[in-house]
Design a protein around this motif. Structure first.
Motif, mmCIF file in Angstrom:
data_model
loop_
_atom_site.group_PDB
_atom_site.id
_atom_site.type_symbol
_atom_site.label_atom_id
_atom_site.label_comp_id
_atom_site.label_asym_id
_atom_site.label_seq_id
_atom_site.Cartn_x
_atom_site.Cartn_y
_atom_site.Cartn_z
ATOM 1 N N ALA A 80 31.651 73.022 56.029
ATOM 2 C CA ALA A 80 32.508 73.626 55.009
ATOM 3 C C ALA A 80 32.373 75.143 55.014
ATOM 4 N N GLN A 81 31.163 75.632 55.255
ATOM 5 C CA GLN A 81 30.945 77.072 55.304
ATOM 6 C C GLN A 81 31.546 77.684 56.563
ATOM 7 N N THR A 82 31.467 76.950 57.677
ATOM 8 C CA THR A 82 31.972 77.468 58.950
ATOM 9 C C THR A 82 33.495 77.488 58.986
ATOM 10 N N ILE A 134 42.514 79.237 62.103
ATOM 11 C CA ILE A 134 42.163 77.848 61.820
ATOM 12 C C ILE A 134 41.557 77.195 63.062
ATOM 13 N N ALA A 135 42.210 77.375 64.206
ATOM 14 C CA ALA A 135 41.692 76.789 65.447
ATOM 15 C C ALA A 135 40.340 77.394 65.808
ATOM 16 N N ASP A 191 34.480 76.841 66.271
ATOM 17 C CA ASP A 191 33.125 77.293 65.942
ATOM 18 C C ASP A 191 32.272 76.111 65.494
ATOM 19 N N ASP A 192 32.858 75.251 64.692
ATOM 20 C CA ASP A 192 32.154 74.057 64.213
ATOM 21 C C ASP A 192 31.919 73.073 65.357
ATOM 22 N N ALA A 215 27.237 66.140 68.830
ATOM 23 C CA ALA A 215 26.532 65.279 67.876
ATOM 24 C C ALA A 215 27.517 64.401 67.117
ATOM 25 N N ASN A 216 28.670 64.964 66.754
ATOM 26 C CA ASN A 216 29.686 64.171 66.055
ATOM 27 C C ASN A 216 30.133 62.984 66.906
#
Length: 200
Positions: A80-82, A93-94, A99-100, A107-108
């Motif tokens: 949420a912060q990133t 937005i992209a 970055d996330d 990991a996701n």
């Protein structure tokens, strides 16, 4: 008087130390689960990584599932912060999304592969999906139709164009550079802008 004045300080220091330990355990668990399957990581592994006892982890989180829930909350708050971007700015937005994903995408993908057999990961994935949808509604508020079928359709298209598996396809499977992958996502997002009109 002296003991009374020192007690709040001692309690504050104890609270700070407990929070530091909690953070250390969360970061250790997250680091291990980013690289290895959930079942392959034991509480002993996490305790060793965090330099605490297994009992400390049990006392703080109640066990492995409770710790996994806390790790999921930590990753969600970091995402949420990133993911900060101006409404409607497709380039920003992209970039925020990449970055996330560049930090947590592998990991996701690893966690998603375990959704059906690990309840804690199933809960984390459901929360992440809801969070991603809410984020899409926020950053694309300028282009999404009003409530109804058209809005749901537009949201589904935006979800597909920003999904972590698409990042994986470009960055891992096809080996594209981040710059080219981001451009592909921007082009997709631009092409599905509902304001461009339907050509059905």
């Amino acid at each position: 008087m002296e003991s009374g004045s020192r007690r709040p300080y001692r309690m504050g220091a104890r609270s700070a130390a407990m929070e530091l330990t909690r953070t250390r355990v969360l970061e250790a668990a997250a680091a291990l689960w980013m690289r290895r399957w959930y079942d392959d990581v034991t509480l002993q592994d996490i305790a060793a990584e965090a330099d605490v006892s297994v009992q400390t982890i049990v006392n703080r989180f109640g066990g492995k599932d409770g710790l996994a829930d806390a790790v999921a909350d930590l990753i969600a708050s970091q995402a949420a912060q990133t993911r900060q971007a101006p409404i409607g700015d497709v380039t920003a937005i992209a970039a925020a999304l990449f970055d996330d994903y560049e930090r947590n995408g592998d990991a996701n993908v690893l966690w998603i592969a375990q959704v059906d057999r690990v309840p804690a990961i199933g809960r984390a994935a459901a929360h992440a999906r809801n969070q991603h949808r809410a984020w899409l509604e926020q950053v694309f508020a300028d282009r999404l139709p009003a409530a109804g079928p058209a809005r749901e359709h537009a949201l589904n298209l935006h979800y597909a164009a920003t999904d972590v598996y698409l990042w994986k396809l470009w960055r891992r499977d096809l080996g594209l550079p981040r710059e080219d992958s981001e451009r592909a996502m921007r082009d997709l997002l631009t092409s599905i802008d509902p304001r461009r009109g339907s050509h059905d």
